[in-house]
Design a protein around this motif. Structure first.
Motif, mmCIF file in Angstrom:
data_model
loop_
_atom_site.group_PDB
_atom_site.id
_atom_site.type_symbol
_atom_site.label_atom_id
_atom_site.label_comp_id
_atom_site.label_asym_id
_atom_site.label_seq_id
_atom_site.Cartn_x
_atom_site.Cartn_y
_atom_site.Cartn_z
ATOM 1 N N PHE A 123 0.730 -0.978 -0.165
ATOM 2 C CA PHE A 123 -0.560 -0.142 -0.006
ATOM 3 C C PHE A 123 -0.021 1.162 -0.001
ATOM 4 O O PHE A 123 2.170 1.174 0.471
ATOM 5 C CB PHE A 123 -0.798 -0.218 1.581
ATOM 6 C CG PHE A 123 -1.700 -1.230 1.524
ATOM 7 C CD1 PHE A 123 -3.141 -0.900 0.322
ATOM 8 C CD2 PHE A 123 -1.462 -2.309 2.143
ATOM 9 C CE1 PHE A 123 -3.954 -2.147 0.740
ATOM 10 C CE2 PHE A 123 -2.433 -3.271 2.096
ATOM 11 C CZ PHE A 123 -3.045 -3.534 1.497
ATOM 12 N N PHE A 124 0.359 2.491 -0.384
ATOM 13 C CA PHE A 124 1.130 4.142 -0.091
ATOM 14 C C PHE A 124 0.249 4.424 0.600
ATOM 15 O O PHE A 124 0.950 6.029 1.273
ATOM 16 C CB PHE A 124 0.770 4.617 -1.954
ATOM 17 C CG PHE A 124 1.390 5.401 -1.357
ATOM 18 C CD1 PHE A 124 2.585 5.402 -1.635
ATOM 19 C CD2 PHE A 124 -0.085 5.994 -2.161
ATOM 20 C CE1 PHE A 124 3.054 7.026 -1.704
ATOM 21 C CE2 PHE A 124 1.241 7.917 -2.126
ATOM 22 C CZ PHE A 124 2.532 8.171 -2.032
ATOM 23 N N ALA A 135 7.886 8.029 7.357
ATOM 24 C CA ALA A 135 7.897 6.576 8.183
ATOM 25 C C ALA A 135 7.770 6.596 9.416
ATOM 26 O O ALA A 135 6.784 5.804 10.154
ATOM 27 C CB ALA A 135 9.452 5.928 7.605
ATOM 28 N N VAL A 136 7.899 7.371 9.962
ATOM 29 C CA VAL A 136 7.731 6.942 10.982
ATOM 30 C C VAL A 136 6.484 7.469 11.778
ATOM 31 O O VAL A 136 6.538 6.652 12.616
ATOM 32 C CB VAL A 136 8.369 8.165 12.388
ATOM 33 C CG1 VAL A 136 8.268 8.162 13.566
ATOM 34 C CG2 VAL A 136 10.444 8.028 11.945
ATOM 35 N N LEU A 151 1.904 -4.098 3.957
ATOM 36 C CA LEU A 151 3.451 -3.555 3.605
ATOM 37 C C LEU A 151 3.318 -2.049 2.982
ATOM 38 O O LEU A 151 2.900 -1.990 2.220
ATOM 39 C CB LEU A 151 4.372 -4.169 2.739
ATOM 40 C CG LEU A 151 5.454 -3.334 2.652
ATOM 41 C CD1 LEU A 151 7.066 -3.417 3.758
ATOM 42 C CD2 LEU A 151 6.589 -4.219 1.475
ATOM 43 N N PHE A 152 3.914 -0.858 3.376
ATOM 44 C CA PHE A 152 3.554 0.675 3.070
ATOM 45 C C PHE A 152 4.351 1.165 3.004
ATOM 46 O O PHE A 152 5.487 1.363 3.960
ATOM 47 C CB PHE A 152 2.520 1.573 4.552
ATOM 48 C CG PHE A 152 1.386 1.277 4.800
ATOM 49 C CD1 PHE A 152 -0.035 1.188 3.959
ATOM 50 C CD2 PHE A 152 1.113 -0.116 5.194
ATOM 51 C CE1 PHE A 152 -1.350 1.404 4.183
ATOM 52 C CE2 PHE A 152 -0.684 -0.445 5.467
ATOM 53 C CZ PHE A 152 -1.914 0.370 4.553
ATOM 54 N N ALA A 153 4.670 2.167 1.703
ATOM 55 C CA ALA A 153 5.636 2.224 1.106
ATOM 56 C C ALA A 153 6.187 3.530 1.438
ATOM 57 O O ALA A 153 5.108 4.496 0.822
ATOM 58 C CB ALA A 153 5.913 2.192 -0.328
ATOM 59 N N THR A 154 7.264 4.241 1.901
ATOM 60 C CA THR A 154 6.625 6.021 2.554
ATOM 61 C C THR A 154 8.041 6.262 1.104
ATOM 62 O O THR A 154 8.926 7.338 2.030
ATOM 63 C CB THR A 154 6.875 6.339 3.477
ATOM 64 O OG1 THR A 154 7.806 5.866 4.387
ATOM 65 C CG2 THR A 154 5.422 5.326 4.361
ATOM 66 N N ARG A 155 8.313 6.083 0.627
ATOM 67 C CA ARG A 155 10.480 6.430 0.116
ATOM 68 C C ARG A 155 10.574 8.328 -0.388
ATOM 69 O O ARG A 155 11.079 8.884 -0.925
ATOM 70 C CB ARG A 155 9.975 6.130 -0.953
ATOM 71 C CG ARG A 155 10.670 4.193 -0.940
ATOM 72 C CD ARG A 155 10.777 3.406 -2.280
ATOM 73 N NE ARG A 155 12.434 4.477 -2.845
ATOM 74 C CZ ARG A 155 12.932 3.581 -3.957
ATOM 75 N NH1 ARG A 155 12.293 3.064 -4.763
ATOM 76 N NH2 ARG A 155 14.040 4.373 -4.469
#
Length: 227
Positions: free
Chosen positions: A2-3, A26-27, A97-101
């Motif tokens: 997920f985003f 991310a935090v 899983l969540f992506a935070t790039r």
């Protein structure tokens, strides 16, 4: 995978969640996901963390596990993520899983035109989506708006209305509309009935005073829609 935690947090209630990232975002994602699940961890994939001291204290305060190793393999069942294996041999089970790039802002064109951007690279706009350069507009994820398709679509409509209005006001200021009106009146006098306004727009002489042709076309659409 997920985003957006705001869109998809409810989908993973009570599941084991991993947040992929190494910056403040991310935090904040991890803290936000605690409203949906007690099992939340951060995975950095070996990247050097860039979160602030304040965010580091939050990690300790809320006891958020952080896996700093590189991810060697992702285990799954069908299309579902089930496990992360790290290069040191350790593993952790996950169900989401969540992506935070972070966001990448495609602002090169705007910057080349002279438009200002903020420290993150987002194009600075006013409430009507005008940039700091006259005649240049921006909408969607290149602006400080929340990056969602529905918001980008709404901003696109707002920007289009602003462009239409700005062109109309310019046509009044430069007297370009008066030339268009002269063509209308001549046609009415000759035929006794109005022609299609797009035909009139094509017949209007070009002008160096502003964006006459574009302004006429924009106003033509407005006239057609209003009857």
């Amino acid at each position: 995978m997920f985003f957006c935690k705001d869109c998809d947090g409810f989908r993973v209630r009570g599941k084991r969640i991993a947040i992929y990232g190494w910056a403040d975002e991310a935090v904040e994602y991890a803290l936000g996901m605690l409203f949906y699940s007690p099992s939340v961890a951060i995975v950095t994939n070996g990247k050097k963390t860039r979160w602030s001291e304040k965010h580091a204290k939050w990690i300790e305060e809320y006891k958020i596990p952080v896996f700093r190793q590189r991810i060697a393999q992702l285990g799954r069942e069908g299309c579902q993520v089930r496990e992360l294996s790290f290069d040191d041999g350790t593993r952790t089970e996950i169900e989401a899983l969540f992506a935070t790039r972070g966001d990448i802002y495609f602002n090169k064109l705007a910057k080349n035109l002279g438009a200002e951007v903020d420290e993150d690279g987002q194009i600075i706009v006013d409430l009507c989506l005008r940039t700091t350069i006259k005649g240049v507009y921006a909408a969607g994820c290149v602006t400080p708006a929340n990056c969602q398709m529905i918001i980008a679509a709404g901003q696109g409509a707002t920007a289009a209305q602003t462009i239409n209005r700005d062109l109309f006001e310019e046509s009044l200021a430069t007297h370009a509309l008066r030339k268009y009106r002269a063509v209308q009146l001549d046609d009415l006098q000759e035929t006794g009935s109005p022609k299609d306004r797009r035909t009139l727009a094509e017949a209007t002489p070009s002008s160096e005073e502003g964006l006459l042709g574009i302004g006429i076309e924009a106003e033509t659409h407005r006239f057609d829609q209003s009857g």
